[in-house]
Write an enzyme that holds these catalytic residues in place. Structure first.
Site, PDB file in Angstrom:
ATOM      1  N   GLU A  41       0.843  -1.199   0.000  1.00 44.43           N
ATOM      2  CA  GLU A  41       0.000   0.000   0.000  1.00 44.43           C
ATOM      3  C   GLU A  41       0.873   1.242   0.000  1.00 44.43           C
ATOM      4  O   GLU A  41       1.854   1.323   0.743  1.00 44.43           O
ATOM      5  CB  GLU A  41      -0.889  -0.031   1.243  1.00 44.43           C
ATOM      6  CG  GLU A  41      -1.724   1.198   1.493  1.00 44.43           C
ATOM      7  CD  GLU A  41      -2.460   1.104   2.821  1.00 44.43           C
ATOM      8  OE1 GLU A  41      -3.126   2.086   3.192  1.00 44.43           O
ATOM      9  OE2 GLU A  41      -2.360   0.065   3.507  1.00 44.43           O
ATOM     10  N   ASP A  61       0.236   5.034   0.765  1.00 38.41           N
ATOM     11  CA  ASP A  61      -0.668   6.088   1.214  1.00 38.41           C
ATOM     12  C   ASP A  61      -0.135   7.431   0.737  1.00 38.41           C
ATOM     13  O   ASP A  61       0.686   8.064   1.400  1.00 38.41           O
ATOM     14  CB  ASP A  61      -0.791   6.078   2.739  1.00 38.41           C
ATOM     15  CG  ASP A  61      -1.564   4.889   3.263  1.00 38.41           C
ATOM     16  OD1 ASP A  61      -2.444   4.394   2.537  1.00 38.41           O
ATOM     17  OD2 ASP A  61      -1.286   4.445   4.384  1.00 38.41           O
ATOM     18  N   GLU A 121      -3.271  10.947   3.520  1.00 40.38           N
ATOM     19  CA  GLU A 121      -4.215  10.728   4.607  1.00 40.38           C
ATOM     20  C   GLU A 121      -4.279  12.032   5.369  1.00 40.38           C
ATOM     21  O   GLU A 121      -3.273  12.457   5.963  1.00 40.38           O
ATOM     22  CB  GLU A 121      -3.762   9.584   5.512  1.00 40.38           C
ATOM     23  CG  GLU A 121      -3.811   8.231   4.838  1.00 40.38           C
ATOM     24  CD  GLU A 121      -3.572   7.107   5.825  1.00 40.38           C
ATOM     25  OE1 GLU A 121      -4.557   6.504   6.267  1.00 40.38           O
ATOM     26  OE2 GLU A 121      -2.399   6.860   6.152  1.00 40.38           O
ATOM     27  N   HIS A 161       3.883   1.516   2.680  1.00 42.80           N
ATOM     28  CA  HIS A 161       3.813   0.290   3.481  1.00 42.80           C
ATOM     29  C   HIS A 161       4.217  -0.884   2.583  1.00 42.80           C
ATOM     30  O   HIS A 161       3.492  -1.234   1.650  1.00 42.80           O
ATOM     31  CB  HIS A 161       2.393   0.006   3.969  1.00 42.80           C
ATOM     32  CG  HIS A 161       1.798   1.049   4.859  1.00 42.80           C
ATOM     33  ND1 HIS A 161       1.833   0.960   6.235  1.00 42.80           N
ATOM     34  CD2 HIS A 161       1.116   2.189   4.578  1.00 42.80           C
ATOM     35  CE1 HIS A 161       1.197   2.001   6.764  1.00 42.80           C
ATOM     36  NE2 HIS A 161       0.754   2.768   5.776  1.00 42.80           N
TER      37      HIS A 161
END
Length: 423
Positions: free
Chosen positions: A231, A233, A236, A247
């Site tokens: 993942e 990101d 956020e 990640h």
């Protein structure tokens, strides 16, 4: 990416995903344009659309309208085991605006936090960018740049407007798992680095084994299996704090995992996050600050490789902001080793990742990890604990849902392409 699904039911609708296709509501994906940019040809508009994640949809008996899942429990007659449930239950189409508060206009997508529909009250949503009616748009990120405009002015403490990439299958898992009849057209196949156990169907089977209803969320629970993948990101954030976090995982592509050892072992759940407030710059991001969250701004993320080619190893993730003609930069994510670090991220990037856009509140940690002091067990003077100016008592979902139901986030002007071409 921390996630939670909250969908309060008053009648037949329920927030759950399935594998058969229902016929009671026609599925029509809202259109959303974006641009592909190259050094030689400039930017070209692409005709796309978005699809609602399957976990928010109504799941009912294949031959009728009986709920297969109500509140946070399964119907044991329709779903006595994973395979039987997949055969008995159908995933239906979505009323994007009326039920879920999802609207598009040209290149802009708006996600509303609380939507009072004709049969239900919906909390938050998660959508994916589509390349066609049956396939997700796949992004190869190495030596590329991803840019979008965002308006977080209507996002208070406790909310998270998230835009990120997940290593999902382009068809939502249909080719791998024949019992998955719905596929990407109905938003199936989700995975992320948290290996979420609240996903109702994984690998074409219902996640009913050892299902445990949540103690603080009447619409969610956890099953025996989680669904894991790399993942990225990209974003956020709310109007107070923002973070971007890669990640890495040791597995490649969407992978079903079972047990606490695997759940904590295949992915770097914490990730290598970068939050300017947490890094000590408390005047960079927020209302009236260098990046002024009271109005729209542009977020640019560059995925740099060692040799500036799409086949080179990922070496750096660079972030830039543009607002009112001014550019601001704050730090790079240069390296992290857990679960493969940037090298592992680069492997996932080369296979293609799905663009995810969501709005959610946090039943697990009240979003304190993003915008307040976290963890609560450590002193606020400990480096890295202070992540934003929100009160440690903020973010309780019941309060956020009651006090800020009209919150929303808007993503627009998405561009993707060669480094230096999208802004």
């Amino acid at each position: 990416m921390h996630t939670s699904v909250a969908f309060v039911l008053f009648s037949l609708l329920t927030a759950v995903c399935g594998q058969q296709i229902g016929t009671l509501t026609t599925e029509s994906h809202p259109s959303l344009t974006w641009s592909k940019c190259t050094t030689s040809g400039g930017c070209t508009v692409q005709e796309g659309s978005v699809v609602l994640d399957a976990n928010w949809r109504w799941l009912h008996s294949k031959t009728g309208s009986t709920n297969c899942y109500t509140g946070n429990t399964w119907d044991t007659t329709l779903c006595p085991d994973p395979a039987t449930c997949a055969a008995n239950c159908a995933l239906d189409g979505a009323d994007y605006t009326g039920t879920y508060g999802i609207t598009t206009a040209g290149d802009a997508l708006t996600l509303k936090f609380v939507t009072h529909g004709p049969y239900s009250t919906n909390i938050g949503s998660r959508v994916y960018l589509m390349a066609s009616t049956t396939k997700y748009q796949m992004f190869m990120l190495r030596n590329q740049e991803f840019t979008f405009d965002v308006d977080v002015s209507n996002l208070p403490c406790g909310l998270n407007g998230a835009l990120y990439f997940a290593g999902m299958d382009a068809d939502g898992g249909m080719a791998k798992y024949p019992t998955n009849k719905a596929g990407a057209q109905y938003g199936t196949g989700y995975c992320d680095s948290q290996c979420p156990h609240d996903i109702k169907f994984i690998n074409g089977e219902a996640n009913v084994l050892n299902w445990t209803p949540s103690s603080n969320n009447g619409n969610s629970g956890t099953g025996q299996y989680g669904t894991c993948c790399t993942e990225m990101d990209v974003w956020e954030a709310n109007s107070v704090s923002a973070a971007y976090t890669p990640h890495a995982c040791t597995v490649h592509g969407q992978t079903r995992c079972s047990g606490s050892g695997l759940y904590g072992g295949v992915c770097d759940k914490d990730g290598c996050d970068f939050n300017s407030y947490r890094m000590g710059n408390t005047t960079f991001y927020g209302r009236g600050l260098a990046v002024d969250t009271s109005s729209k701004f542009t977020v640019v993320t560059q995925f740099i490789t060692v040799d500036n080619t799409s086949t080179g190893a990922l070496s750096e993730i660079r972030r830039l902001y543009v607002q009112n003609g001014k550019k601001a930069a704050f730090g790079d994510t240069n390296s992290f080793e857990s679960k493969g670090g940037l090298t592992g991220m680069g492997t996932a990037f080369s296979k293609g990742m799905v663009l995810v856009m969501s709005l959610w509140d946090d039943y697990a940690e009240n979003m304190l990890w993003l915008d307040s002091d976290y963890p609560a067990t450590k002193s606020v003077t400990t480096p890295g604990v202070a992540r934003g100016t929100c009160s440690p008592s903020s973010g309780l979902p019941a309060s956020v849902e009651a006090n800020s139901p009209g919150s929303s986030v808007t993503y627009s002007n998405i561009k993707f392409g060669d480094i230096g071409t999208t802004f």
